[in-house]
Design a protein around this motif. Structure first.
Motif, PDB file in Angstrom:
ATOM      1  N   GLU A   1      41.718  35.059  39.779  1.00  0.00           N
ATOM      2  CA  GLU A   1      41.235  35.318  38.434  1.00  0.00           C
ATOM      3  C   GLU A   1      41.642  36.722  38.022  1.00  0.00           C
ATOM      4  O   GLU A   1      41.701  37.620  38.832  1.00  0.00           O
ATOM      5  CB  GLU A   1      39.727  35.139  38.377  1.00  0.00           C
ATOM      6  CG  GLU A   1      39.309  33.713  38.653  1.00  0.00           C
ATOM      7  CD  GLU A   1      37.821  33.497  38.467  1.00  0.00           C
ATOM      8  OE1 GLU A   1      37.224  34.116  37.577  1.00  0.00           O
ATOM      9  OE2 GLU A   1      37.272  32.710  39.241  1.00  0.00           O
ATOM     10  N   THR A   2      41.883  36.882  36.735  1.00  0.00           N
ATOM     11  CA  THR A   2      42.319  38.172  36.216  1.00  0.00           C
ATOM     12  C   THR A   2      41.184  38.831  35.442  1.00  0.00           C
ATOM     13  O   THR A   2      40.198  38.180  35.074  1.00  0.00           O
ATOM     14  CB  THR A   2      43.509  37.988  35.265  1.00  0.00           C
ATOM     15  OG1 THR A   2      43.064  37.253  34.121  1.00  0.00           O
ATOM     16  CG2 THR A   2      44.650  37.252  35.952  1.00  0.00           C
ATOM     17  N   THR A   3      41.361  40.114  35.182  1.00  0.00           N
ATOM     18  CA  THR A   3      40.368  40.824  34.368  1.00  0.00           C
ATOM     19  C   THR A   3      40.250  40.161  33.002  1.00  0.00           C
ATOM     20  O   THR A   3      39.148  40.023  32.465  1.00  0.00           O
ATOM     21  CB  THR A   3      40.757  42.308  34.223  1.00  0.00           C
ATOM     22  OG1 THR A   3      40.758  42.904  35.523  1.00  0.00           O
ATOM     23  CG2 THR A   3      39.776  43.053  33.342  1.00  0.00           C
ATOM     24  N   GLU A   4      41.375  39.712  32.450  1.00  0.00           N
ATOM     25  CA  GLU A   4      41.359  39.062  31.135  1.00  0.00           C
ATOM     26  C   GLU A   4      40.505  37.795  31.146  1.00  0.00           C
ATOM     27  O   GLU A   4      39.764  37.530  30.202  1.00  0.00           O
ATOM     28  CB  GLU A   4      42.784  38.739  30.672  1.00  0.00           C
ATOM     29  CG  GLU A   4      43.625  39.957  30.391  1.00  0.00           C
ATOM     30  CD  GLU A   4      43.000  40.893  29.366  1.00  0.00           C
ATOM     31  OE1 GLU A   4      42.428  40.430  28.361  1.00  0.00           O
ATOM     32  OE2 GLU A   4      43.096  42.124  29.574  1.00  0.00           O
ATOM     33  N   SER A   5      40.590  37.011  32.228  1.00  0.00           N
ATOM     34  CA  SER A   5      39.777  35.785  32.292  1.00  0.00           C
ATOM     35  C   SER A   5      38.300  36.139  32.433  1.00  0.00           C
ATOM     36  O   SER A   5      37.439  35.470  31.865  1.00  0.00           O
ATOM     37  CB  SER A   5      40.240  34.873  33.427  1.00  0.00           C
ATOM     38  OG  SER A   5      40.017  35.457  34.692  1.00  0.00           O
ATOM     39  N   GLY A  36      37.618  43.210  39.259  1.00  0.00           N
ATOM     40  CA  GLY A  36      37.847  42.452  38.025  1.00  0.00           C
ATOM     41  C   GLY A  36      36.606  42.330  37.162  1.00  0.00           C
ATOM     42  O   GLY A  36      36.632  42.659  35.970  1.00  0.00           O
TER      43      GLY A  36
END
Length: 83
Positions: A1-5, A36
């Protein structure tokens, strides 16, 4: 998972809760040691929101690091782990 998600999910979560509970305003957030979610919290709530790390995760990380540098002395490691 990304920070954006994390940001997208967290913003949706916050919007939903604020829609249900108009006066909802947390005074702090507690998370595990993942960067994140912490970055997402800072982006959604701003840099002034206190973010605390879960005691269990912090202790586990410290112990794992400490045990990685302690000699392989079973008795000493047991004392450290149970401290």
């Amino acid at each position: 998972e990304t920070t954006e998600s994390y940001v997208a999910w967290l913003q949706s979560y916050v919007d939903t809760l604020r829609g249900l509970f108009k006066a909802w305003a947390p005074s702090c957030i507690i998370v595990d040691c993942a960067s994140g979610p912490i970055d997402a919290i800072r982006r959604v709530w701003g840099k002034d929101m206190p973010v605390y790390l879960c005691h269990w995760h912090v202790k586990r990380a410290w112990l794992k690091k400490l045990l990685s540098v302690v000699p392989r002395d079973k008795e000493l490691r047991g004392k450290i782990w149970n401290a």
